[in-house]
Design a protein around this motif. Structure first.
Motif, PDB file in Angstrom:
ATOM      1  N   GLY A  99       0.963  -1.386   0.026  1.00  9.78           N
ATOM      2  CA  GLY A  99      -0.081  -0.081   0.071  1.00  9.78           C
ATOM      3  C   GLY A  99       0.848   1.354   0.051  1.00  9.78           C
ATOM      4  N   VAL A 100       0.535   2.198  -0.965  1.00 10.95           N
ATOM      5  CA  VAL A 100       1.094   3.506  -0.765  1.00 10.95           C
ATOM      6  C   VAL A 100       0.250   4.543  -0.630  1.00 10.95           C
ATOM      7  CG1 VAL A 100       2.847   4.865  -2.028  1.00 10.95           C
ATOM      8  CG2 VAL A 100       2.958   2.680  -2.224  1.00 10.95           C
ATOM      9  N   CYS A 101       0.515   5.447   0.103  1.00 15.64           N
ATOM     10  CA  CYS A 101      -0.668   6.934   0.194  1.00 15.64           C
ATOM     11  C   CYS A 101       0.343   8.116   0.027  1.00 15.64           C
ATOM     12  CB  CYS A 101      -1.235   6.816   1.701  1.00 15.64           C
ATOM     13  SG  CYS A 101      -0.535   6.529   3.012  1.00 15.64           S
ATOM     14  N   GLY A 102      -0.169   8.935  -0.666  1.00 20.04           N
ATOM     15  CA  GLY A 102       0.674  10.127  -0.889  1.00 20.04           C
ATOM     16  C   GLY A 102      -0.197  11.407  -0.116  1.00 20.04           C
ATOM     17  N   CYS A 103       0.756  12.137   0.643  1.00 15.95           N
ATOM     18  CA  CYS A 103      -0.092  13.210   1.491  1.00 15.95           C
ATOM     19  C   CYS A 103       0.309  14.556   0.713  1.00 15.95           C
ATOM     20  CB  CYS A 103       0.500  13.116   2.810  1.00 15.95           C
ATOM     21  SG  CYS A 103       0.485  11.495   3.560  1.00 15.95           S
ATOM     22  N   ALA A 104      -0.640  15.596   1.491  1.00 13.56           N
ATOM     23  CA  ALA A 104      -0.533  16.808   0.899  1.00 13.56           C
ATOM     24  C   ALA A 104       0.763  17.614   1.094  1.00 13.56           C
ATOM     25  CB  ALA A 104      -1.673  17.692   1.722  1.00 13.56           C
ATOM     26  N   ASN A 105       1.578  16.986   2.095  1.00  7.44           N
ATOM     27  CA  ASN A 105       2.892  17.618   2.473  1.00  7.44           C
ATOM     28  C   ASN A 105       4.125  17.092   1.808  1.00  7.44           C
ATOM     29  OD1 ASN A 105       3.035  15.394   3.740  1.00  7.44           O
ATOM     30  ND2 ASN A 105       3.561  16.193   5.693  1.00  7.44           N
ATOM     31  N   GLY A 106       3.778  16.129   0.917  1.00  9.19           N
ATOM     32  CA  GLY A 106       4.787  15.717  -0.073  1.00  9.19           C
ATOM     33  C   GLY A 106       5.142  14.346   0.289  1.00  9.19           C
ATOM     34  N   THR A 107       4.615  13.854   1.586  1.00  8.73           N
ATOM     35  CA  THR A 107       5.138  12.632   2.087  1.00  8.73           C
ATOM     36  C   THR A 107       4.504  11.236   1.469  1.00  8.73           C
ATOM     37  OG1 THR A 107       5.431  13.406   4.506  1.00  8.73           O
ATOM     38  CG2 THR A 107       5.216  11.309   4.215  1.00  8.73           C
ATOM     39  N   VAL A 108       5.149  10.440   1.192  1.00  9.42           N
ATOM     40  CA  VAL A 108       4.933   9.261   0.543  1.00  9.42           C
ATOM     41  C   VAL A 108       5.105   8.173   1.613  1.00  9.42           C
ATOM     42  CG1 VAL A 108       4.850   7.423  -1.005  1.00  9.42           C
ATOM     43  CG2 VAL A 108       5.485   9.784  -1.688  1.00  9.42           C
ATOM     44  N   VAL A 109       3.927   7.537   2.139  1.00  8.43           N
ATOM     45  CA  VAL A 109       4.060   6.307   3.144  1.00  8.43           C
ATOM     46  C   VAL A 109       3.752   4.904   2.466  1.00  8.43           C
ATOM     47  CG1 VAL A 109       3.008   5.574   5.299  1.00  8.43           C
ATOM     48  CG2 VAL A 109       3.111   8.077   4.664  1.00  8.43           C
ATOM     49  N   VAL A 110       4.777   4.024   2.835  1.00 11.66           N
ATOM     50  CA  VAL A 110       4.575   2.668   1.994  1.00 11.66           C
ATOM     51  C   VAL A 110       4.245   1.762   3.122  1.00 11.66           C
ATOM     52  CG1 VAL A 110       5.930   0.824   0.814  1.00 11.66           C
ATOM     53  CG2 VAL A 110       6.415   3.270   0.437  1.00 11.66           C
ATOM     54  N   LEU A 111       3.027   0.992   2.901  1.00 10.76           N
ATOM     55  CA  LEU A 111       2.549   0.237   3.851  1.00 10.76           C
ATOM     56  C   LEU A 111       2.650  -1.231   3.600  1.00 10.76           C
ATOM     57  CD1 LEU A 111      -0.897   2.144   4.125  1.00 10.76           C
ATOM     58  CD2 LEU A 111       0.920   2.162   5.757  1.00 10.76           C
ATOM     59  N   ASP A 112       2.980  -2.221   4.372  1.00 11.45           N
ATOM     60  CA  ASP A 112       2.967  -3.625   4.194  1.00 11.45           C
ATOM     61  C   ASP A 112       1.712  -4.209   4.848  1.00 11.45           C
ATOM     62  OD1 ASP A 112       3.354  -6.270   4.183  1.00 11.45           O
ATOM     63  OD2 ASP A 112       5.076  -6.292   5.387  1.00 11.45           O
ATOM     64  N   CYS A 113       0.637  -4.307   3.813  1.00  7.58           N
ATOM     65  CA  CYS A 113      -0.526  -4.799   4.313  1.00  7.58           C
ATOM     66  C   CYS A 113      -0.646  -6.336   4.163  1.00  7.58           C
ATOM     67  CB  CYS A 113      -1.712  -4.249   3.475  1.00  7.58           C
ATOM     68  SG  CYS A 113      -1.729  -2.368   3.267  1.00  7.58           S
ATOM     69  N   THR A 114       0.227  -7.133   3.890  1.00  2.00           N
ATOM     70  CA  THR A 114       0.374  -8.498   4.243  1.00  2.00           C
ATOM     71  C   THR A 114       0.532  -9.054   5.687  1.00  2.00           C
ATOM     72  OG1 THR A 114       2.707  -8.740   3.931  1.00  2.00           O
ATOM     73  CG2 THR A 114       1.327  -8.665   1.966  1.00  2.00           C
ATOM     74  N   ALA A 115       1.124  -7.985   6.443  1.00  3.21           N
ATOM     75  CA  ALA A 115       1.295  -8.344   8.006  1.00  3.21           C
ATOM     76  C   ALA A 115       0.112  -7.977   8.609  1.00  3.21           C
ATOM     77  CB  ALA A 115       2.507  -7.430   8.548  1.00  3.21           C
ATOM     78  N   TRP A 116      -0.410  -8.561   9.816  1.00  3.03           N
ATOM     79  CA  TRP A 116      -1.484  -8.394  10.660  1.00  3.03           C
ATOM     80  C   TRP A 116      -1.142  -7.973  11.956  1.00  3.03           C
ATOM     81  CZ3 TRP A 116      -5.613  -6.759   8.170  1.00  3.03           C
ATOM     82  CH2 TRP A 116      -6.678  -6.324   9.073  1.00  3.03           C
ATOM     83  N   PRO A 117      -1.146  -6.794  12.672  1.00  5.90           N
ATOM     84  CA  PRO A 117      -1.932  -5.587  11.740  1.00  5.90           C
ATOM     85  C   PRO A 117      -1.022  -5.058  10.748  1.00  5.90           C
ATOM     86  CG  PRO A 117      -1.233  -4.999  13.917  1.00  5.90           C
ATOM     87  CD  PRO A 117      -0.985  -6.495  13.850  1.00  5.90           C
ATOM     88  N   PRO A 118      -1.349  -4.285   9.667  1.00  6.42           N
ATOM     89  CA  PRO A 118      -0.515  -3.792   8.637  1.00  6.42           C
ATOM     90  C   PRO A 118       0.395  -3.064   9.301  1.00  6.42           C
ATOM     91  CG  PRO A 118      -2.972  -3.798   7.778  1.00  6.42           C
ATOM     92  CD  PRO A 118      -2.919  -4.125   9.523  1.00  6.42           C
TER      93      PRO A 118
END
Length: 206
Positions: A99-118
């Motif tokens: 998972g990747v989310c892009g924010c209004a301040n230029g931050t990109v967050v990379v998520l591992d959604c195969t883990a639980w909890p992500p």
């Protein structure tokens, strides 16, 4: 916001408003013109982005409240996976659980959604303007995951780690720059600007 399955038989729609009377994701059967399921999202402000795969049943949503949630349209659950300080403008959910989310301040967050909890794998600062576009190249074998393991993760393998096929990610910013990221290391590999194409050093993740 709406999303259509590649086969054209299912679609989903997002419903949210500033008074937050209804913040939900609805799944529709296009062929029968019927409402299939409603998933209520754990956001406290309007939702600006959604991306995922009908084949796996997993979607990411991003909101003005700075949060991302992982949504299962199979079980009808919504799980918070990221809490930031600025608007989440765009999200990308790969078939392998990246998972990747892009924010209004230029931050990109990379998520591992195969883990639980992500969990959060990397935070990368790509400029200082809002991230508006995300694209991922995961190689020739994306390995679709269609069911959860006993711990609730996306993978078919209970001991699976960070997906093998998570390679490069392109993100576009409102400052008219494009950044090439390495999802494994969380580093900025390259950057393109309107004036010149400049090679960036391997900037470490935040």
């Amino acid at each position: 916001h709406v999303a259509m399955a590649p086969c054209g038989t299912r679609c989903l729609s997002l419903s949210s408003s500033f008074d937050m009377e209804d913040c939900s994701l609805r799944v529709w059967d296009v062929a029968r013109d019927a409402h299939v399921k409603t998933v209520y999202l754990q956001h406290s402000a309007p939702v600006w982005a959604v991306h995922g795969h009908f084949e796996t049943g997993w979607f990411l949503t991003g909101s003005e409240d700075g949060t991302c949630t992982l949504v299962s349209i199979t079980s009808g659950t919504s799980t918070p996976v990221y809490q930031g300080s600025t608007v989440v403008k765009t999200v990308y959910m790969s078939p392998t659980g990246v998972g990747v989310c892009g924010c209004a301040n230029g931050t990109v967050v990379v998520l591992d959604c195969t883990a639980w909890p992500p969990c959060i794998r990397h935070r990368v600062l790509a400029g200082n303007s809002a991230i508006t576009v995300i694209m991922i190249d995961e190689g020739s074998n994306p390995n679709l995951y269609s069911r959860s393991n006993t711990d609730g993760g996306l993978t078919d393998h209970p001991t699976s780690c960070w997906p093998v096929y998570c390679g490069l990610c392109l993100v576009g910013s409102e400052n008219r720059s494009i950044y090439l990221l390495n999802l494994q290391s969380g580093c900025v590999i390259d950057r393109w600007t309107p004036q010149t194409r400049s090679f960036a050093l391997q900037h470490p993740p935040l």
